[in-house]
Design a protein around this motif. Structure first.
Motif, short mmCIF file in Angstrom:
data_model
loop_
_atom_site.label_atom_id
_atom_site.label_comp_id
_atom_site.label_asym_id
_atom_site.label_seq_id
_atom_site.Cartn_x
_atom_site.Cartn_y
_atom_site.Cartn_z
N ASN A 198 -38.63 44.48 -1.45
CA ASN A 198 -39.56 43.57 -1.30
C ASN A 198 -40.52 43.20 -2.20
OD1 ASN A 198 -38.92 43.20 1.60
ND2 ASN A 198 -39.95 45.31 2.17
N LEU A 199 -40.37 44.07 -3.51
CA LEU A 199 -41.41 44.22 -4.70
C LEU A 199 -40.20 44.46 -5.97
CD1 LEU A 199 -44.21 44.34 -5.35
CD2 LEU A 199 -44.08 46.73 -5.46
N TYR A 255 -42.21 48.92 0.55
CA TYR A 255 -42.15 47.92 -0.62
C TYR A 255 -40.77 47.88 -1.24
CZ TYR A 255 -46.92 46.09 -0.04
OH TYR A 255 -48.12 45.82 0.33
N PRO A 279 -39.50 49.22 -4.23
CA PRO A 279 -39.47 48.36 -5.53
C PRO A 279 -38.25 48.54 -6.33
CG PRO A 279 -40.78 50.42 -5.54
CD PRO A 279 -40.45 50.19 -4.12
#
Length: 391
Positions: free
Chosen positions: A4-5, A103, A105
């Protein structure tokens, strides 16, 4: 990878602003050069929003650590949340783990140590195994035990794959790079010095023409010898011709004892106190001289601005500032003189500032493009082709 990042940046916090400022500079460079990338910064530093200024960098605020320094040795105390230092480390560790888990990443950049302050990054290493974890290291580390420990090696080898070094080997030589490679088993990527100031300048706000300041003095946090130093500065400034212009002293005016410090300069009509904040950088660019502490961030700022400066050292046990300032003094005219903040005399301050006021700084040959170079390196790790980079 279900991410999500693109890039999550973690900044060590507790005393000065150097770690956070570097991280902000890299985050701003990522958002400027690769506007399509999703980027977040996570830190406890309360001054982060002021450091970001008008830049497009979002961040997550953790409860802040606080550190006291006595005889050059730092120790943790209760921060603004009034939570015990050790417990706060445990609570922040859970926060960071949850952030990484949510997130997921593509790239995670940790400043200073792979384990984080109080080992708070360790739980986050058990989630999001696909994340590429990168360790960012300043130009001169000094004898920081947590960087050179066996724990740091074990954590790095188990969770990290890359190191980016925020230095210039033409300044420090290859010894620091070789020491890092020997310790961690990975050849660092040399990015150059990271300057948040350079990134803020890219925002294109423009400079307003105004009369030059005689100088700026930066004391971002007070230590055990600050009151004595300020008294010496008041005497030194009182002996310098007022025709050079105005002096601005930047301090945290919210600290206890700040009012007494201001009163010590009451007879000097050309001296003003300002709250530490983004205005300092504008004033630095517009100054004939500066007095700074020898942290990475401050040294980089005066080199970028080309301002002749007096550098003060706090005498920390790790020896980083002494070593770094000595190296830069041989390479940059911006570093005119280096003194211990406790041992410098009134006359030494007066003479050195007078010298700075008359000096001119030649163009700097030191690589100050570290924020941009580090951003390109991280973007590549996140899978972004360089053709997507903005000019």
């Amino acid at each position: 990878m279900d991410s999500n990042l693109d890039v999550l940046i973690y900044a060590h916090d507790g005393r000065g602003l150097g770690h956070v400022s570097r991280s902000v500079g890299i985050g701003l460079a990522l958002r400027r050069l690769y506007p399509g990338l999703s980027v977040l910064l996570v830190t406890g530093c309360a001054a982060t929003a002021e450091l970001i200024g008008d830049g497009l960098l979002d961040w997550i605020k953790l409860p802040s650590y606080k550190t006291n320094v006595t005889s050059g040795k730092s120790s943790g105390v209760k921060g603004d949340s009034n939570i015990d230092d050790k417990l706060l480390g445990e609570l922040r560790a859970r926060n960071i783990r949850d952030i990484v888990d949510a997130y997921r990443p593509k790239v995670f950049l940790a400043d200073h140590t792979p384990q984080g302050k109080h080992k708070e990054l360790l739980p986050s290493h058990t989630v999001s195994p696909e994340t590429v974890r990168v360790l960012g290291i300043r130009a001169v580390v000094g004898e920081v035990g947590k960087v050179w420990s066996e724990l740091s090696v074990d954590v790095f080898s188990g969770s990290y794959s890359n190191i980016v070094w925020y230095g210039d080997s033409t300044v420090a030589g290859k010894s620091e790079l070789e020491r890092l490679e020997s310790h961690y088993g990975v050849a660092p990527h040399e990015a150059g010095y990271v300057s948040r100031l350079s990134e803020l300048h890219c925002l294109g706000n423009g400079d307003v023409k105004r009369n030059k300041l005689a100088g700026v003095i930066s004391i971002p946090w007070s230590g055990e010898g600050t009151a004595v130093l300020l008294d010496k500065l008041a005497q030194a400034l009182g002996r310098i011709d007022k025709g050079y212009g105005e002096w601005k002293i930047y301090m945290n005016l919210r600290e206890s004892g700040a009012a007494a410090a201001v009163n010590g300069f009451s007879g000097l009509v050309n001296v003003r106190f300002e709250q530490v904040g983004p205005q300092f950088l504008d004033d630095l660019r517009n100054s004939r001289s500066a007095v700074i502490y020898g942290g990475y961030n401050s040294l980089t700022d005066v080199m970028v601005c080309g301002v002749p400066s007096v550098v003060l050292l706090r005498g920390m046990k790790d020896g980083e500032q002494e070593e770094h300032a000595a190296l830069l003094a041989r390479k940059s005219c911006a570093v005119q003189d280096v003194f211990s903040d406790q041992e410098v005399s009134v006359e030494e301050l007066r003479e050195s500032l007078t010298k700075c006021l008359a000096a001119e700084v030649d163009g700097c040959s030191i690589n100050l493009n570290g924020a941009e170079n580090a951003a390109c390196y991280l973007a590549a790790l996140a899978g972004v082709d360089d053709v997507d980079r903005q000019s």
